[in-house]
Motif scaffolding. Structure first.
Motif, short mmCIF file in Angstrom:
data_model
loop_
_atom_site.label_atom_id
_atom_site.label_comp_id
_atom_site.label_asym_id
_atom_site.label_seq_id
_atom_site.Cartn_x
_atom_site.Cartn_y
_atom_site.Cartn_z
N UNK A 136 -59.77 -2.02 25.50
CA UNK A 136 -60.65 -2.64 24.51
C UNK A 136 -59.97 -2.82 23.17
N UNK A 137 -59.27 -1.80 22.71
CA UNK A 137 -58.59 -1.90 21.43
C UNK A 137 -57.22 -2.54 21.52
N UNK A 138 -56.71 -2.70 22.74
CA UNK A 138 -55.38 -3.29 22.90
C UNK A 138 -55.41 -4.81 22.85
N UNK A 139 -56.53 -5.40 23.22
CA UNK A 139 -56.61 -6.87 23.19
C UNK A 139 -56.79 -7.35 21.75
N UNK A 140 -56.55 -8.64 21.54
CA UNK A 140 -56.59 -9.17 20.18
C UNK A 140 -56.97 -10.64 20.22
N UNK A 141 -57.83 -11.03 19.32
CA UNK A 141 -58.15 -12.44 19.11
C UNK A 141 -58.16 -12.68 17.62
N UNK A 142 -56.99 -12.71 17.05
CA UNK A 142 -56.83 -12.91 15.61
C UNK A 142 -56.55 -14.37 15.31
N UNK A 143 -56.81 -14.73 14.08
CA UNK A 143 -56.34 -16.03 13.62
C UNK A 143 -55.84 -15.86 12.19
N UNK A 144 -54.89 -16.71 11.85
CA UNK A 144 -54.23 -16.63 10.55
C UNK A 144 -54.11 -18.05 9.99
N UNK A 145 -54.25 -18.17 8.70
CA UNK A 145 -54.03 -19.45 8.04
C UNK A 145 -52.83 -19.28 7.11
N UNK A 146 -51.81 -20.07 7.34
CA UNK A 146 -50.60 -20.04 6.53
C UNK A 146 -50.37 -21.43 5.93
N UNK A 147 -49.60 -21.49 4.89
CA UNK A 147 -49.16 -22.78 4.35
C UNK A 147 -47.67 -22.86 4.61
N UNK A 148 -47.28 -23.75 5.54
CA UNK A 148 -45.89 -23.84 5.97
C UNK A 148 -45.46 -25.29 6.10
N UNK A 149 -44.20 -25.59 5.83
CA UNK A 149 -43.67 -26.90 6.21
C UNK A 149 -43.39 -26.89 7.72
N UNK A 150 -43.24 -28.05 8.32
CA UNK A 150 -43.04 -28.17 9.77
C UNK A 150 -41.88 -27.33 10.27
N UNK A 151 -40.77 -27.30 9.54
CA UNK A 151 -39.61 -26.55 10.04
C UNK A 151 -39.88 -25.04 10.07
N UNK A 152 -40.71 -24.54 9.14
CA UNK A 152 -41.05 -23.11 9.16
C UNK A 152 -42.02 -22.79 10.31
N UNK A 153 -42.89 -23.74 10.65
CA UNK A 153 -43.77 -23.53 11.81
C UNK A 153 -42.94 -23.48 13.09
N UNK A 154 -41.95 -24.37 13.22
CA UNK A 154 -41.04 -24.32 14.37
C UNK A 154 -40.34 -22.97 14.45
N UNK A 155 -39.84 -22.51 13.31
CA UNK A 155 -39.15 -21.22 13.26
C UNK A 155 -40.09 -20.08 13.67
N UNK A 156 -41.31 -20.09 13.18
CA UNK A 156 -42.28 -19.07 13.53
C UNK A 156 -42.54 -19.07 15.04
N UNK A 157 -42.76 -20.24 15.60
CA UNK A 157 -43.00 -20.35 17.05
C UNK A 157 -41.81 -19.81 17.84
N UNK A 158 -40.60 -20.17 17.44
CA UNK A 158 -39.40 -19.69 18.15
C UNK A 158 -39.31 -18.17 18.10
N UNK A 159 -39.58 -17.59 16.93
CA UNK A 159 -39.50 -16.14 16.79
C UNK A 159 -40.57 -15.44 17.63
N UNK A 160 -41.77 -16.00 17.67
CA UNK A 160 -42.83 -15.41 18.49
C UNK A 160 -42.46 -15.48 19.97
N UNK A 161 -41.93 -16.62 20.40
CA UNK A 161 -41.50 -16.76 21.80
C UNK A 161 -40.41 -15.75 22.13
#
Length: 191
Positions: A136-161
């Protein structure tokens, strides 16, 4: 089905995208990836379709390399299918492809994936009390709002992957269960 020893993923190109971009084909591929090898009849029963339809769409998926025969199963004329890869990714260059068929296929693919993600989350919410309390406590449904340029969003996605990939070798750990991780990262208009 046990987790694959190595997570093989396939980047879509225009031909494979057009071959996959059909609601039933996406469901068939998902079922094979989740439950393992099956016949067209078994998949038809699981998905509430006719075996003729599943057989046809499996052959279409095979033509573009998403599914293949499983030679270790079946007897006689019984044909067993398995997924050729465990993941699919949408290459960024496809979004720039001027072909209207490719753009239409992207729309079908994205809407189907979003629908599947919504169904999976709803199923978890409806069955979360069936899991041991430790989950129950291990699952997560979070959301975040960031202000990023497209290249930083790509970088974030790559790091998460990359981070997610570091957890693939824990499938045999005591207490390990199948866990779905959805990543949705997209720009949003200001209100």
């Amino acid at each position: 089905m046990s987790e694959p020893e190595k997570h093989l993923s396939r980047a879509l190109d225009p031909r494979s995208l057009r071959g996959l971009a059909h609601p039933l084909r996406i469901q068939l591929l998902r079922a094979l990836r989740r439950y393992g090898p099956a016949t067209a009849s078994q998949l038809a029963e699981r998905l509430g379709e006719s075996s003729g339809a599943t057989s046809y769409h499996l052959r279409q998926l095979a033509a573009v390399g998403f599914v293949e025969d499983d030679p270790t199963l079946g007897k006689g004329r019984e044909r067993w299918w398995r997924s050729a890869q465990q993941g699919t990714s949408l290459d960024e260059t496809l979004h720039k492809n001027p072909d209207p068929e490719v753009q239409g296929a992207i729309e079908v693919y994205l809407y189907e994936v979003a629908t599947i993600h919504t169904q999976e989350m709803n199923t978890y919410i409806g069955t979360r009390h069936d899991w041991d309390e430790e989950w129950h406590g291990a699952s997560d449904m979070s959301d975040f709002t960031l202000r990023l340029p497209a290249e930083k969003l790509r970088e974030l996605n790559e790091k998460v992957h990359e981070l997610i990939d570091t957890y693939r070798d824990t499938a045999d750990a005591p207490g390990a269960e199948r866990v779905r991780v959805h990543l949705h990262a997209f720009p949003q208009q200001e209100d």
